[in-house]
Design a protein around this motif. Structure first.
Motif, short mmCIF file in Angstrom:
data_model
loop_
_atom_site.label_atom_id
_atom_site.label_comp_id
_atom_site.label_asym_id
_atom_site.label_seq_id
_atom_site.Cartn_x
_atom_site.Cartn_y
_atom_site.Cartn_z
N ARG A 262 22.66 -14.64 10.49
CA ARG A 262 22.40 -13.19 10.46
C ARG A 262 21.02 -12.89 11.04
NH1 ARG A 262 19.99 -9.19 7.77
NH2 ARG A 262 18.87 -10.63 6.42
N LEU A 263 20.02 -13.65 10.63
CA LEU A 263 18.66 -13.41 11.11
C LEU A 263 18.53 -13.69 12.60
CD1 LEU A 263 16.70 -14.96 8.12
CD2 LEU A 263 16.93 -12.53 8.65
N LEU A 264 19.17 -14.74 13.08
CA LEU A 264 19.11 -15.06 14.51
C LEU A 264 19.79 -14.00 15.36
CD1 LEU A 264 19.86 -18.88 14.28
CD2 LEU A 264 17.72 -17.88 15.12
N ALA A 265 20.92 -13.49 14.87
CA ALA A 265 21.70 -12.53 15.66
C ALA A 265 21.21 -11.10 15.53
CB ALA A 265 23.17 -12.61 15.26
N ARG A 266 20.54 -10.77 14.42
CA ARG A 266 20.25 -9.37 14.15
C ARG A 266 18.77 -9.04 14.05
NH1 ARG A 266 24.78 -9.47 15.53
NH2 ARG A 266 26.63 -8.74 14.43
N THR A 267 17.88 -10.03 14.21
CA THR A 267 16.45 -9.76 14.14
C THR A 267 15.75 -10.43 15.33
OG1 THR A 267 15.73 -11.74 12.91
CG2 THR A 267 16.65 -9.91 11.61
N ARG B 191 22.32 -27.26 13.64
CA ARG B 191 23.25 -27.88 14.59
C ARG B 191 24.35 -28.64 13.85
NH1 ARG B 191 23.38 -29.20 19.91
NH2 ARG B 191 21.22 -28.53 20.29
N ARG B 192 23.97 -29.34 12.79
CA ARG B 192 24.96 -30.08 12.02
C ARG B 192 26.00 -29.15 11.37
NH1 ARG B 192 21.70 -32.39 8.70
NH2 ARG B 192 22.10 -31.08 6.88
N GLU B 193 25.54 -27.99 10.90
CA GLU B 193 26.44 -27.07 10.21
C GLU B 193 27.27 -26.22 11.16
OE1 GLU B 193 26.87 -26.80 6.81
OE2 GLU B 193 25.65 -28.63 6.78
N THR B 194 26.76 -25.93 12.35
CA THR B 194 27.44 -24.99 13.25
C THR B 194 27.90 -25.60 14.56
OG1 THR B 194 25.42 -24.28 14.40
CG2 THR B 194 25.97 -23.15 12.33
N ALA C 187 20.60 -21.66 21.12
CA ALA C 187 21.86 -21.43 21.83
C ALA C 187 22.69 -20.38 21.11
CB ALA C 187 22.63 -22.73 21.96
N PHE C 188 22.66 -20.41 19.78
CA PHE C 188 23.39 -19.40 19.01
C PHE C 188 22.86 -18.00 19.32
CE2 PHE C 188 23.92 -16.71 15.28
CZ PHE C 188 25.26 -16.87 14.98
N ARG C 189 21.53 -17.87 19.32
CA ARG C 189 20.94 -16.55 19.60
C ARG C 189 21.20 -16.14 21.05
NH1 ARG C 189 15.00 -15.48 17.67
NH2 ARG C 189 16.08 -14.30 16.04
N LYS C 190 21.07 -17.06 21.97
CA LYS C 190 21.30 -16.73 23.38
C LYS C 190 22.71 -16.26 23.62
CE LYS C 190 20.72 -18.65 28.02
NZ LYS C 190 20.34 -19.86 28.81
N GLY C 191 23.67 -16.82 22.90
CA GLY C 191 25.06 -16.43 23.04
C GLY C 191 25.41 -15.18 22.28
N GLY C 192 24.43 -14.57 21.59
CA GLY C 192 24.70 -13.35 20.84
C GLY C 192 25.36 -13.60 19.51
N GLY C 193 25.40 -14.85 19.04
CA GLY C 193 26.09 -15.16 17.80
C GLY C 193 27.54 -15.48 18.06
N ASP C 194 28.23 -15.88 17.04
CA ASP C 194 29.64 -16.28 17.15
C ASP C 194 30.58 -15.09 17.24
OD1 ASP C 194 29.67 -19.18 14.96
OD2 ASP C 194 29.06 -18.94 17.03
N PHE C 195 30.06 -13.88 17.22
CA PHE C 195 30.89 -12.74 16.87
C PHE C 195 31.07 -11.74 18.00
CE2 PHE C 195 28.13 -14.30 13.58
CZ PHE C 195 29.06 -14.89 12.75
#
Length: 315
Positions: A250-255, A279-282, A288-296
């Motif tokens: 949430r923090l990576l995608a929304r802040t 990385r282990r959990e996702t 990379a998660f933030r750059k991709g805009g999150g999983d959503f």
């Protein structure tokens, strides 16, 4: 089992005696949202499974017709539609003697609550409440909201993922209000599992630990681990890690917080260790998660139920 819901490990026949099958929502990220909605018929026969099972995702059932009985955590509820009911990850449930059941099934994972993390606590209370029939006033807002969710999902227009999350949030909040306004039910002490899940849902992830939760509830770590694993199919540590990962997403995608700041917010003093944890959990790095805009942020529905004649997906 075919479709978007699969067993977490093996087949039903492979399950040891006394262990109930656990299903997960098989969403091929990043091509699909961790969300699905459809009628009981379009979702498939697993939406009315007559054997006890659990799943790793949330399920909302809106029953508009039919007869039978739903059993959730050994509590039996005779169908007297309309119903709007909630099944939580890890809850044991099944259907008995169902005939002509009509309505909608909504399935979504923890990640779909990214914009509204407070909904997890409302869902926890809704999942612990007894099934009740919707009165005319409640059905007046529930029916159109579910229909809007279904319509938006099937259309898949631009920005539909944001609309779906907003509509789902409204549905959860209004259902929570109805629970608060409804007739009083006999008070009962919450179970250890319910207390633990409530602590995980409502606590600051930075201060979360299995030992602290066990001490607050008043049980040993070993006892907590045993009963949480038995009830949910997951260990307390897995649930704590899930809560930390969810807040980090949430923090990576929304802040605009840096990765170091996000790490501190979710309880990691060492950003490098946080990156390895994430990385282990996702399966991906925080950057990379933030750059991709999150999983959503994707425009694809789950193919197995996107149209008529689709494959089955279970509950």
């Amino acid at each position: 089992m075919s479709g978007a819901t699969v067993l977490t490990d093996g087949d039903i026949e492979d399950e040891p005696a006394g262990v109930f099958p656990m299903h997960r929502l098989d969403v091929p990220m990043p091509n699909s949202l961790p969300f699905a909605i459809g009628t009981f018929d379009s979702i498939g026969p697993m939406s009315r499974a007559d054997f006890p099972h659990r799943h790793t995702f949330y399920e909302i059932v809106y029953v508009t017709g039919g007869t039978g009985t739903h059993v959730r955590d050994l509590h039996r509820a005779e169908l007297r539609p309309p119903h709007l009911e909630f099944i939580l990850p890890g809850q044991l449930h099944h259907w008995e003697d169902c005939r002509g059941v009509e309505g909608y099934v909504v399935l979504f994972t923890e990640d779909f609550l990214l914009d509204h993390p407070g909904d997890r606590e409302i869902l926890r209370r809704l999942g612990a409440a007894p099934w009740r029939r919707l009165d005319e006033r409640a059905n007046g807002w529930a029916g159109p909201l579910v229909a809007d969710l279904d319509r938006e999902y099937r259309m898949g227009a631009g920005g539909f993922d944001s609309v779906l999350r907003a509509l789902l949030h409204i549905l959860i909040v209004r259902a929570g209000r109805r629970l608060a306004e409804g007739p009083a039910v006999p008070e009962r002490a919450p179970s250890v599992v319910e207390e633990f899940v409530g602590l995980v849902a409502g606590s600051d992830p930075a201060g979360l630990s299995v030992r602290a939760c066990a001490e607050r509830i008043g049980v040993s770590v070993g006892h907590l681990s045993e009963i949480v694993k038995e009830a949910t199919g997951r260990t307390p540590g897995e649930l704590v890690r899930q809560a930390r990962t969810h807040e980090a997403k949430r923090l990576l995608a929304r802040t605009e917080l840096t990765v170091r700041q996000v790490a501190l917010r979710v309880g990691f003093d060492d950003p490098a260790y946080f990156c390895r944890f994430f990385r282990r959990e996702t399966g991906t790095s925080p950057g990379a998660f933030r750059k991709g805009g999150g999983d959503f942020h994707h425009d694809h529905r789950i193919p197995s139920i996107a149209g008529s004649g689709a494959g089955s997906i279970g509950s």
